[in-house]
Scaffold this active site. Structure first.
Site, PDB file in Angstrom:
ATOM      1  N   CYS A   2      21.255 -28.946  43.532  1.00  0.00           N
ATOM      2  CA  CYS A   2      20.406 -29.050  44.760  1.00  0.00           C
ATOM      3  C   CYS A   2      20.880 -28.241  45.744  1.00  0.00           C
ATOM      4  O   CYS A   2      22.155 -27.746  45.658  1.00  0.00           O
ATOM      5  CB  CYS A   2      20.701 -30.413  45.420  1.00  0.00           C
ATOM      6  SG  CYS A   2      20.188 -31.895  44.701  1.00  0.00           S
ATOM      7  N   ARG A  27      20.184 -22.000  41.911  1.00  0.00           N
ATOM      8  CA  ARG A  27      20.989 -23.012  41.709  1.00  0.00           C
ATOM      9  C   ARG A  27      20.420 -24.030  40.480  1.00  0.00           C
ATOM     10  O   ARG A  27      21.205 -24.889  40.132  1.00  0.00           O
ATOM     11  CB  ARG A  27      21.272 -23.875  42.998  1.00  0.00           C
ATOM     12  CG  ARG A  27      22.153 -22.920  43.963  1.00  0.00           C
ATOM     13  CD  ARG A  27      22.193 -23.636  45.418  1.00  0.00           C
ATOM     14  NE  ARG A  27      23.018 -24.812  45.309  1.00  0.00           N
ATOM     15  CZ  ARG A  27      24.482 -24.735  45.213  1.00  0.00           C
ATOM     16  NH1 ARG A  27      24.915 -23.669  45.554  1.00  0.00           N
ATOM     17  NH2 ARG A  27      25.102 -26.245  45.444  1.00  0.00           N
ATOM     18  N   TRP A  76      17.870 -31.145  42.150  1.00  0.00           N
ATOM     19  CA  TRP A  76      18.059 -31.249  40.805  1.00  0.00           C
ATOM     20  C   TRP A  76      18.152 -32.848  40.427  1.00  0.00           C
ATOM     21  O   TRP A  76      19.324 -33.261  41.011  1.00  0.00           O
ATOM     22  CB  TRP A  76      19.148 -30.397  40.612  1.00  0.00           C
ATOM     23  CG  TRP A  76      19.365 -30.120  39.215  1.00  0.00           C
ATOM     24  CD1 TRP A  76      18.976 -29.265  38.343  1.00  0.00           C
ATOM     25  CD2 TRP A  76      20.420 -30.722  38.241  1.00  0.00           C
ATOM     26  NE1 TRP A  76      19.554 -29.204  37.069  1.00  0.00           N
ATOM     27  CE2 TRP A  76      20.401 -30.166  36.794  1.00  0.00           C
ATOM     28  CE3 TRP A  76      21.121 -32.073  38.500  1.00  0.00           C
ATOM     29  CZ2 TRP A  76      21.179 -30.777  36.036  1.00  0.00           C
ATOM     30  CZ3 TRP A  76      22.011 -32.413  37.302  1.00  0.00           C
ATOM     31  CH2 TRP A  76      21.856 -31.786  36.183  1.00  0.00           C
ATOM     32  N   ASN A 102      23.095 -33.328  48.635  1.00  0.00           N
ATOM     33  CA  ASN A 102      23.434 -32.566  47.425  1.00  0.00           C
ATOM     34  C   ASN A 102      24.540 -33.430  47.050  1.00  0.00           C
ATOM     35  O   ASN A 102      25.623 -33.737  47.764  1.00  0.00           O
ATOM     36  CB  ASN A 102      23.757 -31.295  47.850  1.00  0.00           C
ATOM     37  CG  ASN A 102      24.465 -30.648  46.245  1.00  0.00           C
ATOM     38  OD1 ASN A 102      24.420 -31.132  45.417  1.00  0.00           O
ATOM     39  ND2 ASN A 102      25.189 -29.452  46.538  1.00  0.00           N
ATOM     40  N   GLY A 103      24.667 -34.056  45.738  1.00  0.00           N
ATOM     41  CA  GLY A 103      25.867 -34.643  45.426  1.00  0.00           C
ATOM     42  C   GLY A 103      25.359 -35.967  44.862  1.00  0.00           C
ATOM     43  O   GLY A 103      24.252 -36.171  44.645  1.00  0.00           O
ATOM     44  N   GLU A 484      31.064 -18.188  23.452  1.00  0.00           N
ATOM     45  CA  GLU A 484      30.418 -18.069  24.474  1.00  0.00           C
ATOM     46  C   GLU A 484      28.871 -17.376  24.048  1.00  0.00           C
ATOM     47  O   GLU A 484      27.872 -17.544  24.741  1.00  0.00           O
ATOM     48  CB  GLU A 484      31.095 -16.737  25.236  1.00  0.00           C
ATOM     49  CG  GLU A 484      30.246 -16.205  26.502  1.00  0.00           C
ATOM     50  CD  GLU A 484      29.951 -17.154  27.545  1.00  0.00           C
ATOM     51  OE1 GLU A 484      30.298 -18.120  27.458  1.00  0.00           O
ATOM     52  OE2 GLU A 484      29.203 -16.698  28.394  1.00  0.00           O
ATOM     53  N   LYS A 488      25.212 -18.815  25.399  1.00  0.00           N
ATOM     54  CA  LYS A 488      24.397 -17.817  26.136  1.00  0.00           C
ATOM     55  C   LYS A 488      23.248 -17.846  25.405  1.00  0.00           C
ATOM     56  O   LYS A 488      21.989 -18.082  26.257  1.00  0.00           O
ATOM     57  CB  LYS A 488      24.856 -16.471  25.987  1.00  0.00           C
ATOM     58  CG  LYS A 488      24.844 -15.669  27.151  1.00  0.00           C
ATOM     59  CD  LYS A 488      25.423 -15.732  28.259  1.00  0.00           C
ATOM     60  CE  LYS A 488      25.918 -17.051  28.600  1.00  0.00           C
ATOM     61  NZ  LYS A 488      26.609 -17.361  29.838  1.00  0.00           N
ATOM     62  N   GLU A 491      21.439 -21.422  25.758  1.00  0.00           N
ATOM     63  CA  GLU A 491      20.952 -22.067  27.439  1.00  0.00           C
ATOM     64  C   GLU A 491      20.093 -21.267  27.862  1.00  0.00           C
ATOM     65  O   GLU A 491      19.171 -21.908  28.829  1.00  0.00           O
ATOM     66  CB  GLU A 491      21.976 -22.026  28.264  1.00  0.00           C
ATOM     67  CG  GLU A 491      22.700 -20.607  28.653  1.00  0.00           C
ATOM     68  CD  GLU A 491      23.787 -20.432  29.706  1.00  0.00           C
ATOM     69  OE1 GLU A 491      24.098 -21.352  30.546  1.00  0.00           O
ATOM     70  OE2 GLU A 491      24.606 -19.648  29.726  1.00  0.00           O
ATOM     71  N   HIS A 507      34.104 -26.694   5.913  1.00  0.00           N
ATOM     72  CA  HIS A 507      34.455 -28.227   5.927  1.00  0.00           C
ATOM     73  C   HIS A 507      33.257 -29.096   6.338  1.00  0.00           C
ATOM     74  O   HIS A 507      33.585 -30.060   6.932  1.00  0.00           O
ATOM     75  CB  HIS A 507      35.792 -28.362   6.864  1.00  0.00           C
ATOM     76  CG  HIS A 507      36.867 -27.866   6.563  1.00  0.00           C
ATOM     77  ND1 HIS A 507      37.551 -28.162   5.400  1.00  0.00           N
ATOM     78  CD2 HIS A 507      37.595 -26.528   6.664  1.00  0.00           C
ATOM     79  CE1 HIS A 507      38.674 -27.106   5.163  1.00  0.00           C
ATOM     80  NE2 HIS A 507      38.437 -25.999   5.882  1.00  0.00           N
ATOM     81  N   LYS A 607      23.309 -23.782  38.563  1.00  0.00           N
ATOM     82  CA  LYS A 607      24.410 -22.644  38.582  1.00  0.00           C
ATOM     83  C   LYS A 607      25.789 -23.198  38.998  1.00  0.00           C
ATOM     84  O   LYS A 607      26.662 -23.120  38.212  1.00  0.00           O
ATOM     85  CB  LYS A 607      23.794 -21.758  39.705  1.00  0.00           C
ATOM     86  CG  LYS A 607      24.753 -20.647  40.007  1.00  0.00           C
ATOM     87  CD  LYS A 607      24.724 -19.621  38.630  1.00  0.00           C
ATOM     88  CE  LYS A 607      25.858 -18.441  38.633  1.00  0.00           C
ATOM     89  NZ  LYS A 607      25.969 -18.019  37.158  1.00  0.00           N
TER      90      LYS A 607
END
Ligand code: M6R
Length: 612
Positions: A2, A27, A76, A102-103, A484, A488, A491, A507, A607
């Protein structure tokens, strides 16, 4: 996560709030809302589900809302689906209190029960409505806004940054925080509040950082700060020096591409931070040679890409400085009752410096008596403030949700820290150290060269839009980089992808490889190249389509086998990830852009992950 904004001053508030929210869009959010105190004193609330543009349209760029103070929010979703009812601001009975948050309020269910028993009713599924009504309850009971917020702070568990308007206190906005970011900016005849600096940079560069459990009272002519016991405290503003343009697109179609292209400068700036006359100088970081010598073990904790940078650092540090390094996900570390030994240094890597799990891991490490070093990008962030030592990466503001330049800066920090340890502990020769240092100094030009040759990758990416699954494989640092590369891609392109240590494939996972499965092999480590090539032959003979990202000198080993090759310039193996990551970033970017996706704001992502 948020985004919060607030404004009190002489201008019309709504356009300022909307502009601030637009700067916080990066964000991540799924609904938005603003509340403005109208000239008659009533607080008007407007909310929309979806993009901020809908709120901008609904309020005619904010011009339809009159009044010079207000608060705003991009949500969010955590508690309750993304819809207009659950969107913030939330309002108490009779519109007496209006709040954005926010939280996560962890004990909201128990508080809700209590409020229900006192006759309160609830219209949404959110913990934020509970927070709003809890403050309303305390305000009613005790009569003072400061006291109501103090009681709120003492009563709730979890994390929050809140901004609150009281209908009968027309000339103020109250704010408080715990473990969620929020800053206050002081302008002329105006005070601003935001989750992050870019939202207010257009208006002021004087920023106050609110500490945990502090309360801010914003008025047109200034801001006052209080402890949780309501004692006034003095605070000095920090002057922000970076340019507002650093947080603008500057002609690029997406922030992500702009940030990818900024990497040569980011490397130079991060190197210049500690490299003086080709010697690594940690004076500014505060980490003494004595402490380095006393360090027996290192634990690196981080999340997401920062964790991947930590995996690279683990290989480099162990290889160069011969210190045992463990790298761990912060979300696991914080709860697994870690055993830290005497002489253990805990390194926390975080772009934002606000990631909830990384912050909690840092606190746990400190509680257990370890020394802590933060590798952080955002100045004055919580992790930077709480760690014993801070290495600031010099990536500048990163807006795209998918990190590129901050990850690169974290890699550089990892190399420099590892080299420093190796030099102090005398585990490498001066010549070897000088060779790696020279290699690091050559990276900006080499990255520049890779960036200027991006058309080939763009063309290849155009063919990848229909791909369903991708496997990234490599060994050693190439495995760390595969992690990474895979993150990338998934996402921002929503293509399923996994990273495997190349030797692990047989395996189990190789059973998924069939005709046409895309496998990306990373081959920059000479000593491991033949092993990885064998693994690539194995997938190739089961029908895989192979993309190889290979160091120039290793190309002959792979070019006949791979279907598409991307070459990176030669460099020291320890720092090759900084080059090989560039084509992987570009590939992900172009696939996402070709699919017409929201490259900078991928679905469901934020973010800065300030909740668990
Ligand atoms: O701000 P931090 O570096 O602590 O963030 C950690 C992760 O949330 C972050 O790297 C995330 O994985 C990115 N979306 C990756 O692009």
């Amino acid at each position: 996560m948020c985004g919060i904004v607030g404004y009190i001053g002489k201008k019309q508030a709504a356009p300022v709030l909307l502009e601030g929210l637009s700067k916080l869009e990066y964000r991540g959010y799924d609904s938005a809302g603003i509340a403005v105190r109208g000239n008659g004193g009533k607080i008007d609330v407007v909310k929309t589900k979806g993009r901020l543009q809908l709120l901008i349209d609904k309020t005619e760029n904010g011009n339809a809302l009159f009044g010079t103070s207000g608060i705003g929010h991009t949500r969010w979703a955590t508690h309750g689906e993304p819809n207009e009812t659950n969107a913030h601001p939330h309002v108490s009975e009779g519109g007496k209190i209006v709040l954005v948050h926010n939280g996560i309020i962890e004990n909201y269910a128990e508080i809700k029960e209590k409020l229900l028993s006192h006759g309160y009713t609830f219209y949404s599924n959110t913990d934020t409505e509970v927070a709003t009504k809890l403050i309303a309850y305390y305000y009613e009971k005790y009569g003072g806004a400061l006291e109501a917020i103090e009681r709120f702070i003492l009563r709730v568990r979890g994390s929050y940054a809140i901004a609150v308007m009281f209908a009968d206190l027309p000339d103020r906005i109250y704010a408080a925080r715990k473990d969620s970011p929020m800053i206050i900016g002081a302008g002329e005849d105006s005070v601003y509040l935001a989750s992050d600096v870019p939202a207010i940079l257009k208006y002021t560069r004087n920023v106050y950082y609110i500490e945990n459990l502090e309360i801010a009272v914003m008025e047109t002519d200034g801001v006052r700060f209080y402890n949780v016991d309501r004692t006034e405290i003095e605070k000095m503003p920090v002057h922000i020096t970076w340019d507002a343009e650093a947080a603008e697109k500057g002609g690029y179609e997406h922030f992500m591409m702009k940030e990818i292209c900024e990497q040569p400068k980011v490397i130079t700036d991060t190197v210049n931070y500690v490299l003086k006359d080709k010697k690594i100088d940690f004076t500014e970081i505060g980490l003494s040679d004595k402490l380095i010598r006393a360090t027996k073990r290192i634990t690196i904790v981080a999340c997401g890409s920062a964790y991947h940078a930590g995996v690279v650092m683990q290989y480099v540090m162990e290889g160069l400085a011969r210190i045992p390094v463990r790298v761990e996900l912060a979300s696991e570390f914080r709860y697994r009752k870690p055993i830290l030994e005497r002489g253990e240094l805990v390194v926390v890597i975080s772009q934002s410096g606000e990631t909830a799990d990384s912050l909690a891991a840092l606190r746990e490490a400190k509680r257990l008596g370890a020394k802590t070093l933060a590798v952080v990008n955002v100045l004055g962030s919580s992790i930077a403030r709480e760690a014993d030592f801070v290495f600031y990466t010099k990536a500048g503001p990163e807006i795209a949700v998918a990190t590129t330049k901050a990850y690169t800066a974290q890699l550089i920090a990892g190399y420099l820290i590892s080299l420093k340890f190796a030099v102090v502990k005398k585990t490498i020769s001066e010549a070897a150290s000088a060779a790696i240092t020279d290699g690091i100094l050559r990276l900006p030009a080499q990255v520049e060269a890779l960036l200027s040759d991006r058309e080939r990758i763009q063309k290849f990416a155009a063919k990848m839009t229909g791909t369903k699954d991708v496997f990234f494989i490599g060994r050693g640092i190439d495995y760390a980089l595969s992690l990474e590369g895979s993150l990338k891609l998934k996402e921002i392109s929503y293509i399923h992808s996994e990273a495997y240590a190349a030797g692990e494939l047989k395996h189990g996972t190789i059973s998924l490889v069939e005709e046409g499965t895309l496998v990306c092999g990373v081959i920059t480590q000479e000593t491991l190249a033949e092993k990885t090539v064998s693994n690539i032959v194995e997938v190739k003979s089961r029908g895989a389509f192979v993309v190889a990202v290979a160091a120039q000198n290793l190309l002959p080993k792979i070019e006949k086998i791979a279907d598409f090759t991307i070459t990176i310039p030669e460099t020291a193996p320890q720092i090759a990830a900084s080059l090989a990551v560039i084509p992987l970033q570009l590939l992900s970017y172009y696939v996402s852009a070709n699919k017409g996706l929201d490259v900078d704001k991928p679905r469901n992502l934020a973010k800065s992950v300030t909740v668990e």
